[in-house]
Design a protein around this motif. Sequence first.
Motif, PDB file in Angstrom:
ATOM      1  N   UNK A  66     -73.993 -30.978 -20.393  1.00  0.00           N
ATOM      2  CA  UNK A  66     -74.264 -31.962 -21.443  1.00  0.00           C
ATOM      3  C   UNK A  66     -75.711 -31.802 -21.864  1.00  0.00           C
ATOM      4  N   UNK A  67     -75.907 -31.017 -22.942  1.00  0.00           N
ATOM      5  CA  UNK A  67     -77.286 -30.697 -23.320  1.00  0.00           C
ATOM      6  C   UNK A  67     -77.410 -30.453 -24.808  1.00  0.00           C
ATOM      7  N   UNK A  68     -78.646 -30.578 -25.282  1.00  0.00           N
ATOM      8  CA  UNK A  68     -79.001 -30.185 -26.641  1.00  0.00           C
ATOM      9  C   UNK A  68     -79.861 -28.934 -26.545  1.00  0.00           C
ATOM     10  N   UNK A  69     -79.535 -27.945 -27.357  1.00  0.00           N
ATOM     11  CA  UNK A  69     -80.172 -26.640 -27.256  1.00  0.00           C
ATOM     12  C   UNK A  69     -81.171 -26.453 -28.388  1.00  0.00           C
ATOM     13  N   UNK A  70     -82.415 -26.105 -28.034  1.00  0.00           N
ATOM     14  CA  UNK A  70     -83.478 -25.869 -29.006  1.00  0.00           C
ATOM     15  C   UNK A  70     -83.963 -24.425 -28.871  1.00  0.00           C
ATOM     16  N   UNK A  71     -84.627 -23.928 -29.946  1.00  0.00           N
ATOM     17  CA  UNK A  71     -85.082 -22.539 -29.963  1.00  0.00           C
ATOM     18  C   UNK A  71     -86.533 -22.457 -30.436  1.00  0.00           C
ATOM     19  N   UNK A  72     -87.245 -21.441 -29.917  1.00  0.00           N
ATOM     20  CA  UNK A  72     -88.619 -21.166 -30.346  1.00  0.00           C
ATOM     21  C   UNK A  72     -88.834 -19.658 -30.310  1.00  0.00           C
ATOM     22  N   UNK A 109     -81.342 -21.584 -35.125  1.00  0.00           N
ATOM     23  CA  UNK A 109     -82.026 -20.482 -35.803  1.00  0.00           C
ATOM     24  C   UNK A 109     -81.379 -19.154 -35.454  1.00  0.00           C
ATOM     25  N   UNK A 110     -80.203 -19.203 -34.824  1.00  0.00           N
ATOM     26  CA  UNK A 110     -79.608 -17.960 -34.337  1.00  0.00           C
ATOM     27  C   UNK A 110     -78.425 -17.500 -35.194  1.00  0.00           C
ATOM     28  N   UNK A 111     -78.180 -18.149 -36.297  1.00  0.00           N
ATOM     29  CA  UNK A 111     -77.034 -17.791 -37.126  1.00  0.00           C
ATOM     30  C   UNK A 111     -77.400 -16.820 -38.244  1.00  0.00           C
ATOM     31  N   UNK A 112     -78.670 -16.437 -38.348  1.00  0.00           N
ATOM     32  CA  UNK A 112     -79.091 -15.506 -39.389  1.00  0.00           C
ATOM     33  C   UNK A 112     -78.542 -14.111 -39.102  1.00  0.00           C
ATOM     34  N   UNK A 113     -78.255 -13.317 -40.146  1.00  0.00           N
ATOM     35  CA  UNK A 113     -77.756 -11.954 -39.920  1.00  0.00           C
ATOM     36  C   UNK A 113     -78.847 -11.088 -39.274  1.00  0.00           C
ATOM     37  N   UNK A 114     -78.418 -10.145 -38.450  1.00  0.00           N
ATOM     38  CA  UNK A 114     -79.361  -9.278 -37.753  1.00  0.00           C
ATOM     39  C   UNK A 114     -79.433  -7.913 -38.419  1.00  0.00           C
ATOM     40  N   UNK A 115     -80.631  -7.357 -38.479  1.00  0.00           N
ATOM     41  CA  UNK A 115     -80.826  -6.027 -39.044  1.00  0.00           C
ATOM     42  C   UNK A 115     -80.761  -4.981 -37.946  1.00  0.00           C
ATOM     43  N   UNK A 175     -82.056 -12.042 -31.848  1.00  0.00           N
ATOM     44  CA  UNK A 175     -80.871 -11.539 -31.153  1.00  0.00           C
ATOM     45  C   UNK A 175     -80.853 -12.021 -29.716  1.00  0.00           C
ATOM     46  N   UNK A 176     -81.997 -11.910 -29.043  1.00  0.00           N
ATOM     47  CA  UNK A 176     -82.067 -12.344 -27.644  1.00  0.00           C
ATOM     48  C   UNK A 176     -81.771 -13.833 -27.520  1.00  0.00           C
ATOM     49  N   UNK A 177     -82.264 -14.639 -28.467  1.00  0.00           N
ATOM     50  CA  UNK A 177     -81.996 -16.075 -28.429  1.00  0.00           C
ATOM     51  C   UNK A 177     -80.500 -16.340 -28.572  1.00  0.00           C
ATOM     52  N   UNK A 178     -79.878 -15.631 -29.506  1.00  0.00           N
ATOM     53  CA  UNK A 178     -78.443 -15.825 -29.722  1.00  0.00           C
ATOM     54  C   UNK A 178     -77.657 -15.408 -28.486  1.00  0.00           C
ATOM     55  N   UNK A 179     -77.969 -14.210 -27.960  1.00  0.00           N
ATOM     56  CA  UNK A 179     -77.227 -13.709 -26.810  1.00  0.00           C
ATOM     57  C   UNK A 179     -77.374 -14.635 -25.607  1.00  0.00           C
ATOM     58  N   UNK A 180     -78.582 -15.137 -25.400  1.00  0.00           N
ATOM     59  CA  UNK A 180     -78.785 -15.996 -24.230  1.00  0.00           C
ATOM     60  C   UNK A 180     -78.111 -17.356 -24.414  1.00  0.00           C
ATOM     61  N   UNK A 181     -78.064 -17.846 -25.646  1.00  0.00           N
ATOM     62  CA  UNK A 181     -77.426 -19.152 -25.875  1.00  0.00           C
ATOM     63  C   UNK A 181     -75.951 -19.131 -25.471  1.00  0.00           C
ATOM     64  N   UNK A 182     -75.327 -17.942 -25.527  1.00  0.00           N
ATOM     65  CA  UNK A 182     -73.920 -17.813 -25.125  1.00  0.00           C
ATOM     66  C   UNK A 182     -73.750 -17.980 -23.608  1.00  0.00           C
ATOM     67  N   UNK A 183     -74.837 -17.802 -22.864  1.00  0.00           N
ATOM     68  CA  UNK A 183     -74.757 -17.861 -21.409  1.00  0.00           C
ATOM     69  C   UNK A 183     -74.929 -19.269 -20.853  1.00  0.00           C
ATOM     70  N   UNK A 184     -75.372 -20.199 -21.708  1.00  0.00           N
ATOM     71  CA  UNK A 184     -75.545 -21.578 -21.262  1.00  0.00           C
ATOM     72  C   UNK A 184     -74.165 -22.182 -21.005  1.00  0.00           C
TER      73      UNK A 184
END
Length: 339
Positions: free
Chosen positions: A27-33, A139-145, A13-22
């Motif tokens: 001009x960038x490619x966004x990666x997640x860990x 990896x941020x498109x998965x449904x959240x519980x 969830x935090x990864x998804x929420x923060x990706x919206x703030x970029x």
Amino acid sequence: MSVNVLICDDSNIARKQFSKLIPEEWKSSLFFAANGMEALDVISSKNISVLFLDLNMPVMDGYQTLTKLQKLGVEISVIVVSADIQPQALARVMSLGAVDFLKKPATQNAVLETLTKHGLYNKSGSGSLTGGLAVANDTVSEPFSLNECLQEVSNIAMGKAASVLANMLNVFIKLPIPTVNMLEVSELQMALTYGDKSKQCSAISQGFVGAGVAFEALFIFSDSSFPDMAKLLHYDQELDRNAEVELLMDVSSVLIGPFMMEMGKQLNIDFSHGHPVLLGQHVSINDLIQIKKTQWKRTLAVEIVYEVENYQISCDLMLLFTEDSVGVLENLLSYLAEE
């Protein structure tokens, strides 16, 4: 010129929420860990320029990740994004090479100001890092519980409460990752991660209710923690049973009060609360559960174990939500999963 950006946080969830703030103009490619180990793997293969790094993560936390990056001599702009807002946390990450610190939940303005301040983004478009945003490893498109959502909300509230206690005691509080589980009462003792369950402890209980959400907050304090906590609080009197109850009330109010205020803010609820009561003194965890067993059936449990660095102090904050609160919480937390 393109830039590769990495968001490292154990919370999907935090990864998804923060990706919206970029900024979209970047001009960038966004990666997640999901932890520091994964982040290092991405950094080694993708030429990452900017890393947004959480602190409290499994496998390898943010402090360990910064230390490893320093040892490897990796040139990367690291911006820590964390709910741990203790002054010592900020000082530590800066000493380990982070260029800045953003507190959770971050805002887009804060992200833009930070990137601009460090020459990583130019809103006018005249800088080198402008263009479009591309998600490289989505990896941020998965449904959240419900558990994931409540864990992230609790994580932010935990950081606020720890900061208040740290400032009061002038110490550093070691923060865990909150655990969230739906449990039968018979499973509660087994699920507790709280230290040695055979050791004696004392506990304070306080009820909260608001907007259809009802829960009980339990503050469980290891009896072995009393001497060090008394020193930090400058208790001059002898620690008899009455003085211990006073100390328990003082510490529980510092942890529970700010935690509830921050959680209520995120849920948009003004919680009403009952008076704190002594649930048990010098008893085992099993004894505590037996005391409340007739009232608890099935509960949504949040557990946070706080430890004070360099002191023999550990305490457990548990939130036990009623089963009727689950559906209300799902509706209240649905904003976290919005696209």
